[in-house]
Each structure stands twice: as structure tokens, then as C-alpha cells.
Design a protein around this motif. Structure first.
Motif, short mmCIF file in Angstrom:
data_model
loop_
_atom_site.label_atom_id
_atom_site.label_comp_id
_atom_site.label_asym_id
_atom_site.label_seq_id
_atom_site.Cartn_x
_atom_site.Cartn_y
_atom_site.Cartn_z
N PRO A 1 13.61 3.53 -7.08
CA PRO A 1 13.22 3.96 -5.98
C PRO A 1 13.74 5.27 -5.32
O PRO A 1 15.01 5.68 -5.44
N SER A 2 12.93 6.09 -4.79
CA SER A 2 13.60 7.41 -4.23
C SER A 2 13.98 7.32 -2.80
O SER A 2 13.86 6.00 -2.27
N ALA A 3 14.37 8.39 -2.28
CA ALA A 3 15.09 8.20 -1.00
C ALA A 3 14.20 7.79 0.03
O ALA A 3 14.34 6.98 0.93
N THR A 4 13.05 8.64 -0.09
CA THR A 4 11.87 8.41 0.87
C THR A 4 11.29 7.01 0.75
O THR A 4 10.87 6.26 1.72
N TRP A 5 11.39 6.43 -0.52
CA TRP A 5 10.85 4.88 -0.83
C TRP A 5 11.86 4.16 -0.08
O TRP A 5 11.52 3.15 0.68
N LEU A 6 13.06 4.37 -0.24
CA LEU A 6 14.21 3.51 0.27
C LEU A 6 13.76 3.60 1.87
O LEU A 6 14.12 2.52 2.42
N GLU A 7 13.90 4.77 2.42
CA GLU A 7 13.84 4.97 3.89
C GLU A 7 12.68 4.19 4.54
O GLU A 7 12.71 3.40 5.32
N THR A 8 11.33 4.24 3.67
CA THR A 8 10.25 3.58 4.20
C THR A 8 10.43 2.01 4.07
O THR A 8 10.18 1.15 5.23
N PHE A 9 10.91 1.45 2.98
CA PHE A 9 11.21 0.38 2.80
C PHE A 9 12.19 -0.29 4.03
O PHE A 9 11.88 -1.46 4.36
N ASP A 10 13.39 0.35 4.14
CA ASP A 10 14.23 -0.13 5.07
C ASP A 10 13.58 -0.24 6.60
O ASP A 10 13.83 -1.22 7.21
N GLN B 1 0.64 -1.28 0.06
CA GLN B 1 -0.07 0.08 -0.12
C GLN B 1 0.78 1.27 -0.17
O GLN B 1 0.51 2.31 -0.78
N GLN B 2 1.87 1.29 0.69
CA GLN B 2 2.48 2.54 1.05
C GLN B 2 3.67 2.81 -0.11
O GLN B 2 4.15 3.86 -0.34
N LEU B 3 4.17 1.64 -0.45
CA LEU B 3 5.33 1.84 -1.67
C LEU B 3 4.82 1.52 -3.06
O LEU B 3 5.72 1.45 -3.90
N GLY B 4 3.48 1.46 -3.29
CA GLY B 4 2.92 1.05 -4.56
C GLY B 4 3.62 0.04 -5.30
O GLY B 4 3.80 0.17 -6.57
N ALA B 5 3.65 -1.32 -4.42
CA ALA B 5 4.21 -2.24 -5.21
C ALA B 5 3.22 -3.14 -5.85
O ALA B 5 2.17 -3.17 -5.41
N ASP B 6 3.53 -3.71 -6.77
CA ASP B 6 2.38 -4.41 -7.56
C ASP B 6 2.43 -5.93 -6.98
O ASP B 6 1.71 -6.70 -6.94
N ALA B 7 3.92 -6.34 -6.77
CA ALA B 7 3.78 -7.72 -5.85
C ALA B 7 5.09 -7.72 -5.05
O ALA B 7 6.02 -6.98 -5.23
N VAL B 8 4.98 -8.44 -3.72
CA VAL B 8 5.85 -8.53 -2.84
C VAL B 8 6.05 -9.91 -2.35
O VAL B 8 5.06 -10.78 -2.12
N THR B 9 7.16 -10.42 -2.26
CA THR B 9 7.36 -11.78 -1.66
C THR B 9 8.31 -11.50 -0.40
O THR B 9 9.09 -10.76 -0.11
N VAL C 1 10.62 -6.76 -3.88
CA VAL C 1 9.51 -6.02 -4.37
C VAL C 1 9.51 -6.00 -5.88
O VAL C 1 10.62 -5.43 -6.21
N LEU C 2 8.53 -6.03 -6.49
CA LEU C 2 8.55 -6.15 -8.12
C LEU C 2 7.27 -5.15 -8.64
O LEU C 2 6.43 -4.91 -7.90
N HIS C 3 7.72 -4.63 -9.75
CA HIS C 3 6.77 -3.34 -10.40
C HIS C 3 6.43 -4.12 -11.70
O HIS C 3 7.40 -4.83 -12.36
N ARG C 4 5.40 -3.52 -12.40
CA ARG C 4 5.00 -3.99 -13.68
C ARG C 4 5.39 -3.00 -14.67
O ARG C 4 5.38 -3.08 -15.87
N GLU C 5 6.24 -1.67 -14.04
CA GLU C 5 6.64 -0.74 -15.05
C GLU C 5 8.21 -0.48 -14.35
O GLU C 5 8.49 -0.74 -13.27
N PRO C 6 8.88 0.17 -15.54
CA PRO C 6 10.29 0.42 -14.92
C PRO C 6 10.35 1.29 -13.62
O PRO C 6 9.25 2.20 -13.49
#
Length: 880
Positions: free
Chosen positions: A654-663, A550-558, A646-651
Motif C-alpha cells: 500500500p502507498s501513503a495515499t492508499w493508506l490515507e484513503t483506507f484510514d 472501487q477506489q482502492l482497487g481491492a479484489d475482495a473486502v470483508t 482488504v485482499l488482492h490477487r497479486e502481491p
């Protein structure tokens, strides 16, 4: 009700209100054909006796049992069909099968499109009201009948107690017709009633000549009656009234009071009851103990002044004043002091009640300290926002407004100099020209409509439209316009609000950012709570993956877990895949996840089409249309625990904010996995320790068998059979371990008996027998210092006690003997009788059971004997 999309604080408050509500609340899913239940609050659980997991997913009709032909059901179906609200009363059945009348209010919940998505049901137990209503109906009918004829039963009897007159009411009570009673003896109509209170009242009236009263249950007609007996010449007159229903209502009221006591203790809301005459506390529930920090005996019999509950005594005095005036206090905010001395904000509701005829005060308390702190934070945030808006408004106020007048056709008649700053035109360039020429083409239609309204006499204060600056730029203008009576001109004040529009857009973007941050913090809090509550690991990991999606807009996650035994990665949880991956495994050397785990470094692949992959994994990616990859190792204490992909259906970059949240979310996942493994290891160690305890106890038991020269295996046999018997008797599963340990060590006290006495082949002397009878006392001395065996002392201490009190060491009788000791006594004697001894051969099974049956009620508990016989019969049937 409208839809449920509300700001988060409102939803949290709504959720707390529903959970704390005393009204049973049920939410069903209207989007599914059978309207399954998706939420019930604690009040519904108390009302129905069903726990939430027993109700979720089911249709509420199961509470009607077989009682489906009720008028209210059709009303509910009609309301559901047309998406309407309805209130009706149904006969429902609790989990224990008891009937109660349920007043149900059903309301639809709609989404933004008006489509009904849910139904909310509010449920109240109105059994007492319904029964009272039924009683009122009966009394009304009785009153009406009284006006027509005498409705109480009335009969006259002669000196030989033969009926000489019976009215219809009395005949109905007796279940007869009036003509069928006249002349018949009383005892032929009411057999087996010679000892009843009715007959005794008749005899007293005849012998004393005084009026007599009695209430009695006549078994011959199955009815409770209230009689008044008057002595009369040549016989007696009897007024009788059927009070069976009243008797049942009284019984129901007593049952209701008992049920209230249970609800009071189980309530999650802190409740404390005060005696009104002296303000002493007389009762409190467990929730109050938890909230206040006081133990029950520290509060009962004391006053709030003695315990210094009230921070402001005036608040207490004001509540007492309100109650004295006969009113109730609902949801009043006060400050109370808990045992630790901390002052906390509370909401208190106070109402007068009567308990056992004593006027009392019930206090319901809710701690809102955390809510207050959250409210203060919210107010500070609102103040900051208002300050920003005020600064913006002051900036706008510094601008110069454009003042104009125009004729009925909309041509400028006069224009102030501010038009240079606002539109870039000099006043003379605008005079005589239509104002619509300068309006943005897309806004001309609404501007015409607004002008017509002003011409009709309506004042315009906040009309906004777009103008075109001389340079071609768009200028937002806010108009205030008026037409004075008798004046053909329209006077207007125009303010350039272009900057305000820009600022508003910026504020909206800021608010959106703040909402995202709030959602992020809320998610972290939910994950922390899941970890702290030791939920199932897959549930916690699923929650983390949901937040990543939800927060990182991922299409698929494992999320894959590293198996230290096989050095392979197992799929634990996935999101967004149509292809099932759970329970499958990948090797470290042949997968992207393995590369991440081995390198202990994040791996970013913007386009998977350019990367060498295994054929299976590439097939999954093609089916799922996934092309961008980001993987990170899950580390704890320097050890790789797994990998998140984390996988996406488009190229994707990741931004710095995205990486911080993901970490941060990845770190939470690592903590959850590490905690789960530590907990599992601790459980294994505890299990090993318990097994070591039990093996030690079994070793003691074998040593006792050998010393006492009993048949080998006696302790083991009686232990297993006692455990089975206790299970049949309803002993809790967690208590069976104490049964097992106590049975194994039942004769541990014989360690204190000298061999000369214990192993004596002949009959014991009185002194030796007295010493032998002390082995239960020795058992208590031996085992009580061992903390984990204290709860297993019932059998070693009491297995020689007898049902009739003739046993030893304490001479206990009946149910004063612990249940597990009563059960063991039967099994011990049975095994002893059916086993060979040096001094006799083993008895047959039938002879031993006959002996136990004879001793039932003297040596043994009859209920335990019955359960033992049933257990042996079931075992024999199973073997056949």
C-alpha cells in the motif's frame, strides 16, 4: 438518447431535473427480458398512485390491468423490438383502480456501441384531453347529423299526454323505436317519473302557457336529460337532449379539481398562490413553509411587499409587467428573502390561473443557492485551468517557428534558421531533400494525404505529425500550409509542439487525479449521508465496502463486527467473494482478523502463502485466488468494534495515499457502527420506559377495579377487546397505544368520587347521581397534566356519551363523539352485562348482544355495533 455516461455535475443536474419534472418519468432495463422498471420519479408516483418500491422490478404492463387489447400496445412493442422512439396513448389504471388516459413517449438509451440498454418513458395524464377529444368527436357527429336531420330529441303530446309524434333522436333517448312510442301515454314510457323535474316543467307549461326548462335524471331509462317544453294548441311540444355524458364530465372535472388540491399540498416544490387584484397571498403548500421558514398564518392575507420577500423589488415589478401582457414567466432567476432574513438565490416560474372564478397567480419556487455556490466553485476552477493553459500558450509563443517552402514533389526549396532549434539540421542540410525523409515512419501515410489536400487548394492550419530530430529524438510539429493560386510552391509554418504534447499529457494525468479526488470526496459525502439518515447498518457498511473496492482497487473486502458477548468476530458484509461468508463467525485466537482486533494494529501480509492460516480460511483463499492481505481494526472511543480486511490477487504494497484513503473509509465505518449501537441502546431504553408507563397504568386500573368492587379483570378485558375492535374499525396502529391507555383508565375519575357515593349499595339520590356523573371531568383533571396521557383522554372523557346525545358529561351526539370512545362504550356495556355483579347475575352472551342491538342508533353507533358483532363472530369461528 445517447448513453448516460456524462460528467458528474451534468448527471446531478439531470437527476434533479428528472426528479423535479412534472412529467412522469420511468426508466426500464432493456438488458432484461421483461424490461423491469429500475427508476420512477415523484411525478410518476403522483400520476399512478404507486410508490416507487411498489413499481421497481415490475413491467409497466401491470398498469393496463385486464385492458390488454389496445392499439397503442402494439406500437410500443414494435418500438421496443426495433429500439425506436414512439408516442402513443394507453388506457391505464391507477393504484386505486381509477382509469386514466396516459400519453406515453418511449425513447431508447444506447451505450457507446449503440446497444439499447434502457428505455425512458415520459408519461402524462391526458384524460381530460382525451375526454374532450371524445366530446369533440360526438359534437362533430352531432353537427353532421344536424345537416341531415334534426338530431335533438323532439316529441309532441296531446292534452292527455299521449305521444303524437316522436323523432328518432327522442326514441333513442327513451331506448325505444319511434313507431313503438306513438299513441302511448307518457307515464307508460317513463314510469315512476311523476315527481321528476320533466313532468313538473310539462305541467307548468300547460298551466301557464309559457315555455319551461328543466334538467332531470330519469331513473326508468338511467339518463340525464335537458328538456324545453313549449305549450302548443291541443298539447305540448318537447325538445329533449341527453346530457348524461356532459354530467359525468362535470363530475370528473370536480374530481380533478379535488385531486389537484391534494397534489398541490403534497408537491415537493414550494408553491404559493397570489390573488391578482390585490396581490394578497391566498394559499401555499407545506414545501413553501419548509423553504421560507414562515408558518401558514404568517403569510395568508399578506403581500410580498409586507413580508419583504423580494431583495430587488424591480424583479417583482418586471414579473408583474410580463404577466400583465398575458405572458408566463418560466425559470427566472431572482433573489428572495426568507423569514430568517437570509437572502437566497431562487428560480421562479409564474403563471396565471383561475380559482373559483378569481384570477390568481401561481408561483413555483426552487432554491438554487447551493447550485450557485457550486457553480462559482466550478467557474473558479475553470479560470485556474484557463490561466494554466494561457501560461503554457505564452511559453509556446516564445519559440521560433520554422518557415519553409517546397515544390510539387515535396522537396524543400527554402528553410528558415529555426530548423536548427527544431530539427537540429542547418538549412543547407535540408534544401533539395524530400520532407518525408525526416517524417517519422508511422506518420508518413497521413502526411502524404495532407499534402495532397494542400495541393488541391485546401488550407491546412492545425495538421500535426512527428519528425525525427538529427539526434534521433521524436519532435512533434504543428503545420499551417497553403498553396497560392498560380504558384507551384507550398508555403508552410511549422511550430515545435513537443513540449505542448508533454504538457497536455501532464494535464490529462492531473485531470485524472482530480477526478479520482472528486470521486473520493463524493463517496465520503454519500457515506456521511447514509450515516446521518440512520439507514440500516448493513446498507451503510455495504456502501463503504463498495467504495473501498472501487477506489482502492481491492479484489475482495470483508467487514467483521466484534460480538462483545462471545468475543468472536462475525462477518457483516463482504465484497468480491464467490464463497458466501455472511453470518459465519471466526474466533479471535485463530484468525488474521482476530490478530488485528487483539493487537489493535494494522496487519500487512504481502504474500499469504508464507503465513500460517486455519485450514478453512486457506481453503477460501485458494478458491478465490487471493494472496495479499491488509487488515485494520475499527476503533471508536478506545473500543474495538470490528475489523476490515482488504485482499488482492497479486502481491501488494500500500502507498501513503492508499493508506490515507483506507484510514478515512475505515473511520467512517467505525462511526457508522458506533452510531448504530448507540441508536439500538437508546431504543431499548425507550422501550423499557414505555413498558414502565404501561405497567403503572395497569396498576392504577387494577386498583380502580378493587375500589369500585367490580369483577376482577374488568379493566383488562374491556381494554383488550376495545383494542381489537378499534383495529377492526381502521384505527391507525400508532394510535392503538392511546386506546389501550384510555381504556385502562376509563374510570380513573372515580378517584374523585367519595366512597359513600361510589360504594353505596342502594339507588343514588339525584344529588349523588349528579356527583357521580362528574367522574369524566375528574378524569380529565387527573390525566391532562400528564403529557404522555393527553392523547389518551378521549375514552375517560367521552365513554358515557350516547349516539343520540342523551349521554354525559357534554351531551355529544353522533360522530362528534370520538371513535375510540364510541367503540369503548359498546365493549364496556357488553362486559358489564356478561359479568356477575353483587346486585345481579351475569347475562348470557345472547341476551347481552340483543340489548346492544336494541340500543344501536340511540346509545351506540350502529357502525361500531356492526363491527363488534363481526369481531365476536370471527372470534367464535376461530375457537371452533
Amino acid at each position: 438518447m445517447k448513453d448516460l455516461h456524462r460528467p458528474l455535475p451534468e448527471l446531478q443536474l439531470l437527476q434533479q431535473v428528472v426528479a423535479a419534472s412534472a412529467v412522469g418519468t420511468v426508466i426500464t432495463d432493456a438488458r432484461q427480458a421483461d424490461l423491469p422498471v429500475m427508476y420512477v420519479n415523484p411525478a410518476f408516483e403522483r400520476l399512478s398512485g404507486y410508490a416507487a418500491p411498489e413499481v421497481l422490478g415490475r413491467n409497466c404492463r401491470f398498469m393496463q390491468g385486464q385492458d390488454l387489447d389496445q392499439p397503442g400496445i402494439q406500437a410500443i412493442r414494435q418500438a421496443i423490438r426495433y429500439g425506436e422512439s414512439v408516442t402513443t396513448t394507453l388506457r391505464n389504471y391507477r393504484k386505486d383502480g381509477t382509469l386514466f388516459y396516459n400519453e406515453i413517449t418511449i425513447s431508447p438509451v444506447c451505450d457507446d456501441d449503440g446497444t439499447v440498454t434502457h428505455f425512458v418513458g415520459y408519461q402524462n395524464d391526458v384524460t381530460v384531453k382525451e375526454e374532450a377529444s371524445q366530446e369533440a368527436t360526438r359534437l362533430q357527429q352531432q353537427l353532421t347529423s344536424t345537416l341531415e336531420r334534426f338530431t335533438d330529441g323532439f316529441a309532441t303530446l296531446d292534452d292527455q299526454l299521449h305521444f303524437t309524434y316522436v323523432n328518432a333522436a327522442a326514441a333513442r333517448i327513451a331506448g325505444k323505436r319511434p313507431e313503438g312510442l306513438s299513441g302511448r301515454p307518457f307515464f307508460s314510457v317513463f314510469p315512476n317519473s311523476a315527481d321528476s323535474a320533466v313532468v313538473q316543467a310539462i305541467e307548468r307549461a300547460r298551466s301557464t302557457g309559457l315555455t319551461q326548462y328543466a334538467v332531470s335524471y330519469l331513473t326508468s331509462i338511467g339518463t340525464w336529460i335537458d328538456v324545453t317544453v313549449y305549450p302548443a294548441r291541443g298539447g305540448i311540444s318537447v325538445f329533449l337532449r341527453d346530457i348524461t355524458e356532459h354530467h359525468h364530465i362535470q363530475e370528473a372535472l370536480r374530481t380533478s379539481e379535488a385531486r389537484f388540491s391534494k397534489v398541490f399540498q403534497a408537491s415537493p416544490i414550494p408553491i404559493i398562490i397570489t390573488r391578482q387584484r390585490d396581490q394578497h397571498f391566498i394559499d401555499l403548500n407545506e414545501a413553501f413553509v419548509i423553504a421560507s421558514g414562515y408558518q401558514r398564518d404568517e403569510v395568508i392575507g399578506r403581500t410580498s411587499r409586507e413580508l419583504r420577500f423580494w431583495v430587488d423589488q424591480l424583479q417583482h415589478d418586471d414579473i408583474v409587467r410580463v404577466l400583465t401582457q398575458g405572458d408566463q414567466v418560466s425559470n427566472r432567476e431572482v433573489r428572495l428573502r426568507v423569514k430568517s432574513g437570509e437572502e437566497r438565490d431562487m428560480v421562479i416560474s409564474v403563471m396565471p390561473v383561475e380559482l373559483d372564478g378569481e384570477p390568481c397567480i401561481m408561483n413555483l419556487i426552487r432554491d438554487i443557492s447551493n447550485e450557485k455556490r457550486a457553480q462559482q466553485i466550478l467557474e473558479a476552477s475553470e479560470l485556474q485551468y484557463r490561466q494554466i493553459a494561457a501560461d503554457l500558450q505564452r511559453t509556446l509563443d516564445l519559440s521560433v517557428d520554422m518557415i519553409t517552402s517546397s515544390d510539387a514533389d515535396g522537396r524543400f526549396v527554402s528553410v528558415s534558421a529555426a530548423c536548427r532549434q527544431i530539427l537540429g539540421y542547418a538549412p543547407e542540410e535540408l534544401l533539395g531533400r524530400l520532407s518525408l525523409e525526416f517524417v517519422h515512419p508511422d506518420d508518413r501515410a497521413i502526411t502524404k494525404l495532407e499534402a495532397q489536400s494542400v495541393k488541391a487548394g485546401q488550407v491546412t492550419t492545425t495538421f500535426q505529425n512527428r519528425y525525427l530530430h538529427k539526434t534521433g529524438e521524436v519532435v512533434w510539429i504543428e503545420w499551417a500550409a497553403v498553396r497560392l493560386p498560380g504558384d507551384p510552391l507550398i508555403y508552410s509554418v511549422a511550430r515545435d509542439i513537443t513540449q505542448r504534447k508533454v504538457a497536455a499529457a501532464d494535464i490529462e494525468r492531473l485531470n485524472e487525479h482530480l477526478r479520482q479526488q472528486l470521486q473520493y470526496l463524493t463517496s465520503l459525502r454519500e457515506i456521511d449521508q447514509a450515516i446521518a439518515s440512520s439507514q440500516e447498518l448493513t446498507v451503510t457498511l455495504g456502501l463503504i465496502l463498495d467504495n473501498i473496492t472501487q477506489q482502492l482497487g481491492a479484489d475482495a473486502v470483508t467487514l467483521l463486527l466484534l460480538d462483545p458477548q462471545t468475543s468472536a468476530l462475525d462477518y457483516a458484509v463482504t465484497r468480491g467473494f464467490a464463497t458466501p461468508l455472511q453470518a459465519s463467525t471466526v474466533q479471535l485466537e485463530t484468525s488474521l482478523a482476530g490478530e488485528v482486533a487483539l493487537s489493535r494494529q494494522a496487519l500487512v501480509i504481502p504474500d499469504l502463502q508464507t503465513t500460517a492460516l486455519s485450514s478453512d480460511w486457506r481453503g477460501v483463499l485458494l478458491r478465490e485466488r487471493l494472496m495479499a492481505y491488509y487488515g485494520v481494526p475499527l476503533m471508536a472511543k478506545g473500543t474495538v468494534l470490528g475489523v476490515i480486511e482488504v485482499l488482492h490477487r497479486e502481491p501488494f504494497e500500500p502507498s501513503a495515499t492508499w493508506l490515507e484513503t483506507f484510514d478515512m473509509l475505515g473511520a467512517q465505518a467505525a462511526i457508522a457502527i458506533d452510531n448504530a449501537r448507540l441508536f439500538a441502546a437508546l431504543e431499548r431504553r425507550n422501550q423499557d420506559l414505555r413498558l414502565a408507563y404501561d405497567e403503572t397504568i395497569e396498576g392504577w386500573a387494577r386498583a380502580l377495579d378493587l375500589r369500585d368492587k367490580e369483577t376482577e379483570g374488568h379493566s383488562r378485558r374491556v381494554t383488550e377487546l376495545t383494542v381489537q375492535l378499534c383495529r377492526c374499525l381502521g384505527v391507525a396502529p400508532e394510535t392503538l397505544v392511546d386506546v389501550r391507555r384510555g381504556a385502562l383508565l376509563h374510570d380513573i375519575g372515580k378517584m374523585g368520587i367519595p366512597d359513600a357515593v361510589l360504594l353505596k349499595p342502594g339507588k343514588l339520590s339525584e344529588e349523588e347521581w349528579g356527583l357521580m356523573k362528574r367522574h369524566p371531568e375528574y378524569a380529565v383533571r387527573l390525566l391532562s397534566p400528564i403529557k404522555f396521557l393527553r392523547s389518551a383522554l378521549d375514552i375517560p372523557r367521552c365513554h358515557h356519551e350516547k349516539w343520540d346525545g342523551s349521554g354525559y358529561p357534554a351531551g355529544l351526539s353522533g360522530k362528534a363523539i370520538p371513535l375510540m370512545a364510541r367503540a369503548f362504550a359498546v365493549v364496556d356495556v357488553y362486559d358489564a352485562l356478561t359479568s356477575d355483579r353483587p346486585y345481579r347475575a351475569a347475562w348470557t352472551r345472547e341476551r347481552a348482544l340483543q340489548h346492544i342491538q336494541r340500543e344501536s342508533g340511540t346509545h351506540f353507533d350502529p357502525e361500531v355495533v356492526a363491527a363488534f358483532f363481526a369481531l365476536l363472530s370471527a372470534a367464535a369461528a376461530t375457537m371452533q
